[in-house]
Design an enzyme around this catalytic site. Structure first.
Site, PDB file in Angstrom:
ATOM      1  N   ILE A  35       0.929  -1.349   0.038  1.00 56.82           N
ATOM      2  CA  ILE A  35      -0.022  -0.048  -0.221  1.00 56.82           C
ATOM      3  C   ILE A  35       0.591   1.236   0.021  1.00 56.82           C
ATOM      4  O   ILE A  35       0.425   2.145  -0.591  1.00 56.82           O
ATOM      5  CB  ILE A  35      -0.849   0.072   1.258  1.00 56.82           C
ATOM      6  CG1 ILE A  35      -2.089  -1.224   1.124  1.00 56.82           C
ATOM      7  CG2 ILE A  35      -1.980   1.227   1.309  1.00 56.82           C
ATOM      8  CD1 ILE A  35      -3.043  -1.523   2.106  1.00 56.82           C
ATOM      9  N   ILE A  61       1.688   7.863   1.626  1.00 59.60           N
ATOM     10  CA  ILE A  61       1.218   8.623   0.546  1.00 59.60           C
ATOM     11  C   ILE A  61       2.279   9.906   0.142  1.00 59.60           C
ATOM     12  O   ILE A  61       2.271  10.013  -1.002  1.00 59.60           O
ATOM     13  CB  ILE A  61       0.111   9.700   1.108  1.00 59.60           C
ATOM     14  CG1 ILE A  61      -0.767  10.440  -0.107  1.00 59.60           C
ATOM     15  CG2 ILE A  61       0.520  10.686   2.331  1.00 59.60           C
ATOM     16  CD1 ILE A  61      -2.336  10.848   0.343  1.00 59.60           C
ATOM     17  N   GLU A  97       5.833  17.516   2.006  1.00 57.70           N
ATOM     18  CA  GLU A  97       7.212  17.863   2.246  1.00 57.70           C
ATOM     19  C   GLU A  97       7.397  19.173   2.596  1.00 57.70           C
ATOM     20  O   GLU A  97       8.566  19.675   2.899  1.00 57.70           O
ATOM     21  CB  GLU A  97       7.748  17.990   0.367  1.00 57.70           C
ATOM     22  CG  GLU A  97       7.407  16.541  -0.250  1.00 57.70           C
ATOM     23  CD  GLU A  97       8.217  16.155  -1.358  1.00 57.70           C
ATOM     24  OE1 GLU A  97       8.294  17.326  -2.060  1.00 57.70           O
ATOM     25  OE2 GLU A  97       8.737  15.165  -1.374  1.00 57.70           O
ATOM     26  N   LYS A 155      13.219  26.317   5.470  1.00 59.62           N
ATOM     27  CA  LYS A 155      11.967  27.165   5.124  1.00 59.62           C
ATOM     28  C   LYS A 155      11.850  28.338   5.882  1.00 59.62           C
ATOM     29  O   LYS A 155      11.377  28.049   7.222  1.00 59.62           O
ATOM     30  CB  LYS A 155      10.739  26.235   4.976  1.00 59.62           C
ATOM     31  CG  LYS A 155       9.619  26.833   4.650  1.00 59.62           C
ATOM     32  CD  LYS A 155       8.311  25.873   4.723  1.00 59.62           C
ATOM     33  CE  LYS A 155       6.807  26.668   4.574  1.00 59.62           C
ATOM     34  NZ  LYS A 155       5.934  25.676   4.726  1.00 59.62           N
ATOM     35  N   VAL A 175      -3.709  -5.106   7.037  1.00 55.78           N
ATOM     36  CA  VAL A 175      -4.830  -5.469   8.118  1.00 55.78           C
ATOM     37  C   VAL A 175      -6.010  -5.587   7.414  1.00 55.78           C
ATOM     38  O   VAL A 175      -6.419  -4.973   6.311  1.00 55.78           O
ATOM     39  CB  VAL A 175      -5.260  -4.225   8.931  1.00 55.78           C
ATOM     40  CG1 VAL A 175      -6.258  -4.298   9.810  1.00 55.78           C
ATOM     41  CG2 VAL A 175      -3.985  -3.965   9.572  1.00 55.78           C
TER      42      VAL A 175
HETATM   43  C1  FAD Z   1      -1.629  16.548  -1.893  1.00 58.29           C
HETATM   44  C2  FAD Z   1      -1.158  16.501  -0.658  1.00 58.29           C
HETATM   45  C3  FAD Z   1       0.061  17.444  -0.024  1.00 58.29           C
HETATM   46  C4  FAD Z   1       0.399  17.561   1.013  1.00 58.29           C
HETATM   47  N1  FAD Z   1       1.323  18.183   1.655  1.00 58.29           N
HETATM   48  C5  FAD Z   1       1.807  18.323   2.683  1.00 58.29           C
HETATM   49  C6  FAD Z   1       2.970  19.253   3.080  1.00 58.29           C
HETATM   50  O1  FAD Z   1       3.413  20.001   2.395  1.00 58.29           O
HETATM   51  N2  FAD Z   1       2.943  19.247   4.393  1.00 58.29           N
HETATM   52  C7  FAD Z   1       2.470  18.685   5.251  1.00 58.29           C
HETATM   53  O2  FAD Z   1       2.699  19.034   6.553  1.00 58.29           O
HETATM   54  N3  FAD Z   1       1.414  17.708   4.937  1.00 58.29           N
HETATM   55  C8  FAD Z   1       1.131  17.574   3.810  1.00 58.29           C
HETATM   56  N4  FAD Z   1       0.551  16.637   3.380  1.00 58.29           N
HETATM   57  C9  FAD Z   1      -0.123  15.881   4.473  1.00 58.29           C
HETATM   58  C10 FAD Z   1       0.814  14.560   4.625  1.00 58.29           C
HETATM   59  O3  FAD Z   1       1.039  13.921   3.174  1.00 58.29           O
HETATM   60  C11 FAD Z   1       0.520  13.726   5.463  1.00 58.29           C
HETATM   61  O4  FAD Z   1       0.083  14.289   6.754  1.00 58.29           O
HETATM   62  C12 FAD Z   1       1.565  12.804   5.895  1.00 58.29           C
HETATM   63  O5  FAD Z   1       2.001  12.234   4.866  1.00 58.29           O
HETATM   64  C13 FAD Z   1       1.075  11.483   7.024  1.00 58.29           C
HETATM   65  O6  FAD Z   1       0.045  10.664   6.179  1.00 58.29           O
HETATM   66  P1  FAD Z   1      -0.426   9.589   7.296  1.00 58.29           P
HETATM   67  O7  FAD Z   1       0.828   8.761   7.739  1.00 58.29           O
HETATM   68  O8  FAD Z   1      -1.629   9.846   7.905  1.00 58.29           O
HETATM   69  O9  FAD Z   1      -0.983   8.535   5.774  1.00 58.29           O
HETATM   70  P2  FAD Z   1      -0.098   7.726   4.890  1.00 58.29           P
HETATM   71  O10 FAD Z   1       1.111   8.337   4.387  1.00 58.29           O
HETATM   72  O11 FAD Z   1      -1.084   7.340   3.833  1.00 58.29           O
HETATM   73  O12 FAD Z   1       0.181   6.302   5.565  1.00 58.29           O
HETATM   74  C14 FAD Z   1      -0.820   5.479   5.797  1.00 58.29           C
HETATM   75  C15 FAD Z   1       0.055   4.094   6.503  1.00 58.29           C
HETATM   76  O13 FAD Z   1      -0.857   3.148   6.681  1.00 58.29           O
HETATM   77  C16 FAD Z   1      -0.638   1.915   5.856  1.00 58.29           C
HETATM   78  N5  FAD Z   1      -1.850   0.988   5.876  1.00 58.29           N
HETATM   79  C17 FAD Z   1      -2.879   1.667   5.296  1.00 58.29           C
HETATM   80  N6  FAD Z   1      -3.886   0.726   4.974  1.00 58.29           N
HETATM   81  C18 FAD Z   1      -3.231  -0.365   5.531  1.00 58.29           C
HETATM   82  C19 FAD Z   1      -3.621  -1.756   5.800  1.00 58.29           C
HETATM   83  N7  FAD Z   1      -4.940  -2.070   5.470  1.00 58.29           N
HETATM   84  N8  FAD Z   1      -2.906  -2.736   6.418  1.00 58.29           N
HETATM   85  C20 FAD Z   1      -1.742  -2.142   6.713  1.00 58.29           C
HETATM   86  N9  FAD Z   1      -1.109  -1.022   6.723  1.00 58.29           N
HETATM   87  C21 FAD Z   1      -1.818  -0.065   5.964  1.00 58.29           C
HETATM   88  C22 FAD Z   1       0.196   2.198   4.810  1.00 58.29           C
HETATM   89  O14 FAD Z   1       0.978   1.262   4.350  1.00 58.29           O
HETATM   90  C23 FAD Z   1       1.020   3.382   5.396  1.00 58.29           C
HETATM   91  O15 FAD Z   1       2.110   2.833   5.963  1.00 58.29           O
HETATM   92  C24 FAD Z   1      -0.172  16.441   2.117  1.00 58.29           C
HETATM   93  C25 FAD Z   1      -1.309  15.710   1.505  1.00 58.29           C
HETATM   94  C26 FAD Z   1      -1.660  15.697   0.537  1.00 58.29           C
HETATM   95  C27 FAD Z   1      -2.708  14.759   0.137  1.00 58.29           C
END
Ligand code: FAD
Length: 484
Positions: free
Chosen positions: A24, A27, A31, A60, A169
Site C-alpha cells: 500500500i 502517501i 514535504e 524554510k 490489516v
Molecule cells: C496533496 C497533498 C499534499 C500534502 N502536502 C503536505 C505538506 O506540504 N506538508 C504537510 O505537513 N503535510 C502535507 N500533506 C499531508 C501529509 O502527506 C500527511 O500528513 C503525511 O504524509 C502523513 O500521512 P499518514 O501517515 O496519515 O498517511 P499515509 O502516508 O497514507 O500512511 C498510511 C499508512 O498506513 C498503512 N496502511 C494503510 N492501510 C493499511 C492496511 N490495510 N494494512 C496495513 N497497513 C495499512 C500504509 O501502508 C501506510 O504506511 C499533504 C497531503 C496531500 C494529500
C-alpha cells in the site's frame, strides 16, 4: 512519527507494534512543514544536520503566495516576528499609521524572514546573537523528502523497541458489548491484539472510520479543492529557502525545493477542472524536466472525524482528518495529535474524560486552521474563473468573520488559546489578501510622529543590515548539511 515518539518517551514501559504495508505504501507527499517540527525532532533528540542530510532537506523561512489577491500580486507569509513590539502594541500597529502617513514600505521589509527569503539567504539564529537583534528572531521550518523522513523515523522507532510487522490489516475485531477494538487480523492470518490502537492508516481510516464509523465533518463548501496531482522535477537553480504557492484557475500549485529535486503539485477542485486538464497544466508549469510520471490524482475532502479518539482508538494523521496543504499544516496536526495523546495517555479503564478532552482540543485546533485557510480564498479580488467567483461570494464561518471584522477595524488580532497561527501569520495574510484596516490602535497616537518615523525607519535599517550578513541558503547547506 507516532511510533517514534512513543518509543522515545515511554521506552520499554510500552510495547509498540507498528503495522505497515509496503504494497500500500505511504502517501509520501508531505514535504513542507511549519517550524513546530523542530520541537518534535528535539523531543526525539534528532541531530538537525543529520536529519537534513538524510532527508535531502532544505530550510524554510515562509511561504510565498503568488496571484492570490489578484494576478501579478505576490506576498510572503514569513515565520517569526514583524518588527519589534513597543509598549502595549505589536509593531504592525505603528506600521499602519506610518503607512497612512506615507512613510512606511511594504510590511515584508520589516521582518527578517520575509526580507531574507526572496534574496535566497538563510541562517539559523546564531547562538551568540544578542537577544535584541532580529537575527535572534529567525524562525524556520524544513522542506524535505517525506518518504525519507518516514523511513528515518521507522528505523528510529525500531531501534528503540518498536516491533514492525509488514502486512495488510484485513479485519478489525471489536468487543461485541463495548465496541472496543480487541485485535486486528492480517492478510497472513496472524492476529495482533492490543490495548490501545492508533489508526495511522491514512485516508483509508480503517479503524476510526471503517470499524467505529466516527462521522466525517465535511468542510468542502468552504474549502472546495478536492484533488491533487504531484510530480517531482529536476532542480534548475539553488533551492529557495521558502515554499512557493501560486493560485491557478481552479486551485493552486506548490513548488517545494529540496537539495536534489523540486517537489511540485497542483491542488484543484474537480468541480471546476478535469483531471486531464489539471495534469497537463502542472506538467506545462514546471521549472525543470519531470522526474516521474504524475500518476493518478489524490482524492480528498476537507474535514475531520467528529471523534478522533473513540473508545480505545486514536486517529493520527490523515485517518483523523485533512485540511488542504496550502499552509503545510498536516504534519503539524499529526505532531500535535501525538503530543496530546501523550499528555492524555490512558490507563486501561479509558476514562471517557480523556476522549472528550482530546476531541474538544482537536476540534478547536482544526477549526482555527480551517478558518486561516479559508481566509486565503474568501479575501480575494480575483473573479476571473468560476472557482474564484465561488470563493469570493461564499458564506464563511462566523468565527472567521469575527477575525476579519476585528482586523478590518483597527488591525487587531486576538489569538485564541493555543491556536496554531499567531499574530504574525494572520497579519501577513490579511494584508496580503487585501484586507486593509480602516484605522490603528488609539495608543499609537501616544507616540509623536517624529518618534514614530524614527522607530519604523530604524527597524527597517537594522533588518536590512542583518539580512545582508546572512549567507546564501545553498552555501549554508553546503557547509553544514549537504546530502550525499
Ligand atoms: C496533496 C497533498 C499534499 C500534502 N502536502 C503536505 C505538506 O506540504 N506538508 C504537510 O505537513 N503535510 C502535507 N500533506 C499531508 C501529509 O502527506 C500527511 O500528513 C503525511 O504524509 C502523513 O500521512 P499518514 O501517515 O496519515 O498517511 P499515509 O502516508 O497514507 O500512511 C498510511 C499508512 O498506513 C498503512 N496502511 C494503510 N492501510 C493499511 C492496511 N490495510 N494494512 C496495513 N497497513 C495499512 C500504509 O501502508 C501506510 O504506511 C499533504 C497531503 C496531500 C494529500
Amino acid at each position: 512519527m507516532t511510533a517514534a515518539a512513543l518509543t522515545k518517551s515511554f521506552g520499554k514501559r510500552l510495547e509498540v507494534t507498528l503495522i505497515e504495508s509496503e504494497e500500500i505504501g505511504i502517501i509520501g507527499v508531505g514535504e513542507s512543514t511549519v517550524p513546530h517540527l523542530r520541537d518534535f525532532n528535539r523531543l526525539l533528540e534528532i541531530d538537525e544536520a543529520d536529519f537534513i542530510r538524510r532527508t535531502k532537506g532544505t530550510f524554510k523561512l515562509g511561504i510565498q503566495f503568488n496571484d492570490w489577491r489578484r494576478i501579478g500580486d505576490s506576498y510572503m507569509h514569513g515565520f517569526g516576528t514583524i518588527g519589534r513590539s513597543l509598549g502595549l502594541l505589536d509593531f504592525h500597529q505603528y506600521w499602519l499609521k506610518a503607512r497612512k502617513l506615507g512613510w512606511a514600505r511594504d510590511i515584508g521589509q520589516y521582518s527578517i524572514n520575509t526580507l531574507a527569503a526572496p534574496q535566497g539567504r538563510f541562517l539559523p539564529p546564531p547562538s551568540d546573537a544578542p537577544p535584541n537583534t532580529p537575527l535572534a528572531d529567525i524562525v524556520y521550518a524544513y522542506q524535505f523528502d517525506a518518504a525519507l523522513y518516514a523511513r528515518y523515523l521507522r528505523g528510529f522507532a525500531e531501534a528503540r523497541g518498536a516491533r514492525r510487522i509488514e502486512g495488510k490489516v484485513v479485519e478489525v475485531r471489536q468487543n461485541g458489548a463495548s465496541g472496543f477494538v480487541e485485535s486486528l487480523r492480517l492478510e497472513s492470518g496472524a492476529s495482533v491484539a492490543g490495548d490501545l490502537f492508533i489508526d495511522c492508516s491514512g485516508f483509508r481510516a480503517l479503524l476510526i472510520g471503517g470499524a467505529l464509523h466516527s462521522p466525517f465533518q465535511d468542510w468542502t463548501h468552504w474549502l472546495p479543492l478536492d484533488r491533487a496531482i504531484a510530480v517531482p522535477c529536476e532542480k534548475v537553480g539553488p533551492p529557495t529557502p521558502y515554499t512557493r504557492v501560486t493560485a491557478r484557475s481552479a486551485g493552486w500549485q506548490w513548488r517545494i525545493p529540496l537539495q536534489h529535486r523540486t517537489g511540485n503539485g497542483h491542488v484543484y477542485s474537480s468541480r471546476f477542472m478535469s483531471d486531464d486538464e489539471a495534469q497537463a497544466f502542472l506538467l506545462a508549469n514546471l521549472d525543470g524536466k519531470p522526474l516521474a510520471d504524475p500518476g493518478k490524482p489524490i482524492r480528498f475532502a476537507a474535514g475531520k472525524r467528529t471523534k478522533m479518539w473513540d473508545k480505545n482508538v486514536v486517529a493520527i494523521g490523515l485517518a483523523g482528518g485533512f485540511l488542504e496543504p496550502l499552509e503545510s499544516t498536516a504534519i503539524f496536526l499529526s505532531q500535535s495529535g501525538i503530543s496530546r495523546l501523550m499528555q492524555l495517555f490512558p490507563r486501561l479503564g479509558f476514562d471517557p474524560v480523556l476522549e472528550r478532552t482530546y476531541n474538544a482540543q482537536a476540534q478547536f485546533e482544526f477549526e482555527r486552521i480551517r478558518d486561516f485557510l479559508i481566509l486565503h480564498y474568501c479575501a480575494t479580488e480575483r473573479d476571473d474563473t468560476e472557482l474564484w467567483r465561488y470563493c469570493r461570494n461564499m458564506d464563511i464561518p462566523d468565527s472567521l468573520r469575527e477575525y476579519i471584522d476585528l482586523f478590518a477595524d483597527a488591525g487587531r488580532f486576538f489569538r485564541n488559546g493555543t491556536e496554531l497561527f499567531a499574530v504574525t501569520s494572520w497579519v501577513q495574510v490579511m494584508l496580503g489578501q487585501g484586507i486593509v484596516p480602516r484605522s490603528y490602535h488609539p495608543a499609537v497616537d501616544w507616540v509623536s510622529d517624529a518618534d514614530l518615523k524614527s522607530f519604523v525607519d530604524a527597524i527597517e535599517k537594522v533588518i536590512a543590515k542583518c539580512v545582508s550578513i546572512m549567507p546564501r541558503h545553498e552555501e549554508f547547506i553546503a557547509r553544514h548539511c549537504a546530502a550525499d
